[in-house]
Design an enzyme around this catalytic site. Structure first.
Site, PDB file in Angstrom:
ATOM      1  N   HIS A  33       1.064  -1.161  -0.050  1.00 55.57           N
ATOM      2  CA  HIS A  33      -0.154   0.026   0.009  1.00 55.57           C
ATOM      3  C   HIS A  33       0.831   1.248  -0.048  1.00 55.57           C
ATOM      4  O   HIS A  33       0.571   2.282  -0.727  1.00 55.57           O
ATOM      5  CB  HIS A  33      -1.020   0.014   1.143  1.00 55.57           C
ATOM      6  CG  HIS A  33      -1.790  -1.096   1.153  1.00 55.57           C
ATOM      7  ND1 HIS A  33      -1.808  -1.977   2.192  1.00 55.57           N
ATOM      8  CD2 HIS A  33      -3.063  -1.164   0.528  1.00 55.57           C
ATOM      9  CE1 HIS A  33      -2.804  -2.773   2.223  1.00 55.57           C
ATOM     10  NE2 HIS A  33      -3.504  -2.490   1.455  1.00 55.57           N
ATOM     11  N   GLY A 142      -3.456  -1.303  -6.965  1.00 57.95           N
ATOM     12  CA  GLY A 142      -2.441  -2.652  -7.296  1.00 57.95           C
ATOM     13  C   GLY A 142      -2.922  -3.594  -8.207  1.00 57.95           C
ATOM     14  O   GLY A 142      -3.837  -3.886  -8.128  1.00 57.95           O
ATOM     15  N   ASP A 145      -4.530  -7.102  -6.834  1.00 60.39           N
ATOM     16  CA  ASP A 145      -5.867  -7.393  -7.389  1.00 60.39           C
ATOM     17  C   ASP A 145      -6.304  -7.123  -8.650  1.00 60.39           C
ATOM     18  O   ASP A 145      -6.922  -6.065  -9.099  1.00 60.39           O
ATOM     19  CB  ASP A 145      -6.798  -6.462  -6.233  1.00 60.39           C
ATOM     20  CG  ASP A 145      -6.789  -6.913  -4.764  1.00 60.39           C
ATOM     21  OD1 ASP A 145      -6.701  -8.050  -4.456  1.00 60.39           O
ATOM     22  OD2 ASP A 145      -6.055  -6.173  -4.314  1.00 60.39           O
TER      23      ASP A 145
END
Ligand code: PAF
Length: 281
Positions: A33, A142, A145
């Site tokens: 993240h 991202g 996914d």
């Protein structure tokens, strides 16, 4: 860095910003993240990260209640990287029962969607709500996914949303395991085993690059290897990057995606493969 929990306050904070780059998250942040938030800085003067565990993307038997809420630690990780953290309560985003939803493209019912009915409808709906609240020029998602990224791109394109969807590369641990909030659920033994998912994807990629065109056989071999080592496999699938439909001869960009369970933890991963006019690059 400001932490804001209501829509009017956020709109007020952002109204004079010339450009906003946005990273939506469900918190429980890891380095993957953090990399997306760093990347966002290249796409807007003000960087907003949201932290919101979205109830409508979890199925009734999924881990919504158990999903870790770690706001304080998350904000510490974002300090100096994001300008604003938007962390609304559920009632702020869903003050009434949500009856209007984004209908994702049919491919959202395949791969993870086949095992998590309604998941991508919930994801697309909350992301559209967040886009409407934050009004970013760019938003970073991202590649970990991959199907989610595909659905969001299709939504932005087909609903003419004025936002650039930016893809962030998957970050991996030293042994190759994709960083994921769900890795924290793995026991020591499961963590050691978890790398098998990525290893199988890499093996499939190498076979395809070496000219292996029998995708069904490759999918079957990978699933069999995982199952022989205690995994419950949801799918292993070779898909076309552009459509995310099952790959056909002649597709230049491929992606190999897989999802499976180790004990009570569901892991997903994917690897892109580049081929050209039937010959591997
Ligand atoms: O990828 C996630 O963390 C979530 O699906 C998202 C995009 C924040 C929507 O809730």
């Amino acid at each position: 860095m400001q932490i804001i929990s209501t829509t009017p306050e956020l709109r007020d904070r952002l109204k004079s910003e010339p450009s906003v780059a946005f990273v939506p998250t469900m918190g429980n942040l890891h380095e993957g993240h953090v990399a997306l938030v760093r990347q966002a800085r290249e796409h807007g003067r003000c960087v907003v990260a949201s932290i919101f565990v979205n109830p409508i993307q979890f199925g009734p038997s999924e881990d919504f209640n158990q999903y870790p809420r770690t706001l304080e630690a998350d904000c510490a990780k974002l300090e100096g990287l994001a300008d604003v953290v938007f962390a609304p309560m559920v009632d702020e985003l869903y003050p009434e029962s949500q009856q209007v939803f984004v209908e994702p493209p049919p491919v959202a019912a395949e791969l993870c969607g086949a095992f998590r009915p309604g998941h991508f409808r919930g994801v697309a709906t909350v992301v559209l709500k967040l886009f409407n609240i934050v009004q970013p020029q760019a938003a970073v998602f991202g590649k970990k996914d991959y199907q989610q990224l595909h659905v969001i791109r299709a939504m932005a394109r087909q609903l003419n949303l004025p936002v650039e969807i930016v893809a962030g590369e998957t970050l991996r641990a030293a042994d190759g395991l994709a960083l994921s909030s769900r890795n924290g659920y793995l026991s020591g033994e499961e963590r050691a085993e978890a790398i098998r998912l990525y290893r199988n994807l890499v093996r499939m990629k190498e076979s395809i690059v070496a000219g292996g065109g029998d995708y069904a056989a490759l999918e079957h071999a990978a699933a069999a290897d995982l199952e022989a080592h205690g995994w419950r496999v949801d799918y292993v699938s070779v898909r076309a990057v552009e459509s995310l439909l099952p790959a056909k001869a002649g597709d230049a960009g491929l992606v190999v995606l897989a999802a499976g369970w180790l004990g009570h933890t569901r892991l997903i991963d994917n690897v892109e493969v580049c081929v050209s006019s039937g010959r591997s690059l």
